[in-house]
Design a protein around this motif. Sequence first.
Motif, PDB file in Angstrom:
ATOM      1  N   ARG A 299       0.815  -1.216   0.000  1.00 40.79           N
ATOM      2  CA  ARG A 299       0.000   0.000   0.000  1.00 40.79           C
ATOM      3  C   ARG A 299       0.847   1.263   0.000  1.00 40.79           C
ATOM      4  NH1 ARG A 299      -5.376   1.092   1.940  1.00 40.79           N
ATOM      5  NH2 ARG A 299      -5.667   3.293   2.439  1.00 40.79           N
ATOM      6  N   ALA A 300       1.974   1.250   0.735  1.00 40.74           N
ATOM      7  CA  ALA A 300       2.797   2.453   0.842  1.00 40.74           C
ATOM      8  C   ALA A 300       3.331   2.895  -0.505  1.00 40.74           C
ATOM      9  CB  ALA A 300       3.953   2.205   1.799  1.00 40.74           C
ATOM     10  N   GLU A 301       3.597   1.947  -1.379  1.00 39.62           N
ATOM     11  CA  GLU A 301       4.160   2.301  -2.675  1.00 39.62           C
ATOM     12  C   GLU A 301       3.165   3.056  -3.526  1.00 39.62           C
ATOM     13  OE1 GLU A 301       6.123  -0.691  -4.863  1.00 39.62           O
ATOM     14  OE2 GLU A 301       6.909  -1.694  -3.097  1.00 39.62           O
TER      15      GLU A 301
ATOM     16  N   GLY B  91      -2.791   0.415  -8.460  1.00 40.05           N
ATOM     17  CA  GLY B  91      -4.147   0.846  -8.159  1.00 40.05           C
ATOM     18  C   GLY B  91      -4.814   1.508  -9.343  1.00 40.05           C
ATOM     19  N   PRO B  92      -6.133   1.763  -9.222  1.00 38.71           N
ATOM     20  CA  PRO B  92      -6.873   2.477 -10.267  1.00 38.71           C
ATOM     21  C   PRO B  92      -6.803   3.982 -10.030  1.00 38.71           C
ATOM     22  CG  PRO B  92      -8.398   1.749  -8.592  1.00 38.71           C
ATOM     23  CD  PRO B  92      -7.029   1.292  -8.147  1.00 38.71           C
ATOM     24  N   MET B  93      -6.967   4.759 -11.100  1.00 42.23           N
ATOM     25  CA  MET B  93      -6.927   6.209 -10.941  1.00 42.23           C
ATOM     26  C   MET B  93      -7.977   6.873 -11.819  1.00 42.23           C
ATOM     27  SD  MET B  93      -3.662   8.787 -11.152  1.00 42.23           S
ATOM     28  CE  MET B  93      -2.850   7.883  -9.829  1.00 42.23           C
TER      29      MET B  93
ATOM     30  N   GLY C 293      -5.782  10.095  -3.976  1.00 38.10           N
ATOM     31  CA  GLY C 293      -5.900   9.716  -2.571  1.00 38.10           C
ATOM     32  C   GLY C 293      -5.766   8.217  -2.398  1.00 38.10           C
ATOM     33  N   SER C 294      -5.122   7.788  -1.335  1.00 43.20           N
ATOM     34  CA  SER C 294      -4.843   6.364  -1.148  1.00 43.20           C
ATOM     35  C   SER C 294      -6.095   5.541  -0.873  1.00 43.20           C
ATOM     36  CB  SER C 294      -3.833   6.170  -0.008  1.00 43.20           C
ATOM     37  OG  SER C 294      -4.326   6.730   1.201  1.00 43.20           O
ATOM     38  N   ASN C 295      -7.217   6.192  -0.568  1.00 43.86           N
ATOM     39  CA  ASN C 295      -8.459   5.429  -0.425  1.00 43.86           C
ATOM     40  C   ASN C 295      -8.955   4.918  -1.769  1.00 43.86           C
ATOM     41  OD1 ASN C 295      -9.008   8.077  -1.239  1.00 43.86           O
ATOM     42  ND2 ASN C 295     -11.047   8.072  -0.320  1.00 43.86           N
TER      43      ASN C 295
END
Length: 715
Positions: free
Chosen positions: A58-60, A280-282, A305-307
Amino acid sequence: MGLRRKARRGGIPGGRRAVVLGLLAALALSVEAGVVLAGAAPRGVAIHVSGPVARAPRAEAASGRRVVVGHAIRHDRSMPLRRLRRAVPAPGGELETSPNPRPVSKHLDHVETVRQARRFAPNMPAPGLSFDGIGYPGVSCNCAPPDANGDVGLTQYVQMVNDGFQVFDKATGASVLGPLPTATLWSGLAGPCESDGAGDPIVLYDQLANRWLISEFAGVAFPTDECIAVSTSSDATGSYYRYDFHLGNSFFDYPHLAVWPDAYAMTMNVFDPTSKQFLGPMPFAFDRAAMLAGSPSASFVAYTGSNVFNPGNDAMLPADLDGSTRPPAGAPEPFLMSGENSLWRVWRFHPNFPSPASSTFTLGGNLTPAPYTELCPATRHCIPEPNGDTLDGIGDRGMFRLAYRNFGDHEALVGDQTVSSNGVAGIRWYEIRNATSGVPAFAQQSTFQPDTTNRWLGSAAMDRAGDLAIGYSVSSTSVAPGLRYAGRLASDPPSTLAQGEGTLFGGIGDQQGTNNRWGDYSSLGVDPVDDCTFWFTSEYYPSGSSAYNWRTRIASFTFPSCRGLRSLAVAKAGSGTGTVTSSPAGIVCGATCSGRFDDGSTVTLTAAPADRSRFAGWSGDCSGTGTCVVSMTRSHSVTATFDGPSLTPASCKVPKVVGLAVGKARTKIVAAHCRVGKVAKGRGGKKQRGKVVRQSPKAGKRLRAGAKVNLTVGT
């Protein structure tokens, strides 16, 4: 996606090369995309993915900024396409795009509970038109798959594949322009759009502005830019405002775009190019107003945002507007995050281009889809063909498009995803309500799988009458890959495709030797003119078994129940109350303030004020204070205004009481919201005794409520 220099990446569903999203914020994400060359030296990227890729920690994927802004690095206005010099394809051998990267599955399989096993009678309407679109080698890309998609405008149908496009006459299916290499569209713009187009094409028709939007991603080693062209008119062969948006230095894959009143929305799946991990998706929003005006200052806003931008999340699709009825004023753009997780999420994007930091991307609500089993989670391909080979299933995400429609009294989002059902691939389709406000919820959902034939790569949409249709591919060990469609009328039982299944184009050949690649998406759209006719395009094989011999098909069809219906919407305004009824019946406003009527019919609206209210008149498509008569040669909207009691209904309009007995005169005066004042005696003949011989004020005068009327009675 088809490439001139590179084969399609194989990014998350859409295999082309991955696009780097890095939005000026140097997000440094990237993915792997791959190309297999047959008989030629490698051109461009050559990354291969044989199975699911890891999800990054997740941090990446976390970003220091939640909103990132970017601007077009190149912009111009092209000459008309029909006059642009055709691009010359780069030399090279046959290309095959790499498999779509997909994250390691997190799905927990459960027994299917909403499977439609019943096979209804085949009542789907026959195709109106059915003709071949672009075929292999796709103008300039000797590659597979084509990623066929298209959309329909006022008079034209435009289709795109990797790596070309063609304009057709929608009345006849005849070619108007092309096929041409997509590079032709970017000729003279310079940069990666002109020289390094990577495919993953999307074409959309913006029915609110009557403009075309054509896009693909581009990049030197992998996609880093999104190339978007917006036509200057409704003619797809005319000139375009062309934009090159540099997204960053990461691998951004599988771009899907959508039309919304305040923005052109887009989603990307982002991978790390070195580690090949899913980041992740953006979501993105491009300044639609600026692009329609051809402004060089056109910008985009992306949410990091990381959410949302999180490797544990599913892919997303933006809602694409169908029909001419806009969403509610100021409504946010809905995004659906769906795929492998047990919860699907509806997000809402409010981009603010003048003040980007004020943009918001918020969670509208969570959805719990009915249980299902994921399709081939450990491999890319599990759809069998008669030749023994298998094809990509792409069961980890929603399929293009997520179609949005505003019916006035409710909103509907419809889409589909491929799942495993009855041991084979089936189409899980759904309708979601409360897309832009309120709590999102499934209105209906079902998996269409009535037998042992695989159904996948679907695309869903709804016409203006609320009828739903889905186009998709079929294949099995005994059925060559072909194209079918199924649907339901708005009046059919919920969660059933009760109009059965029809064949748009029967499969003839099957595919082999292409690393199991098949289409990454298809597309089903609705004609903006009648808002009833569906247009579907996807791929098939014409004969035998061949590695590079795909064809595409374009077909239209219309439910008879929708053809000829026009909408009539009635609004009420003012401080008073009242009802509006229609002849023929259909509107009782109050209870129902909109209705649908046969094309060409005449509808008469009658306004009736309530007690102590007054009908003040019509506005919109009617005027005056009489009945409203409209000819339903098109859809109409009218407003009935009722004034309240504080205005005129309770005023005193002096009645004529001369000649009446005193008792009757009193009653009539009170009924007119007046009062009896002084009663004097005066001379009169025998017949006038006891009757009013004079009154003051005179009859007809309007006074404030409770004003006095003085009487003289004969003696």
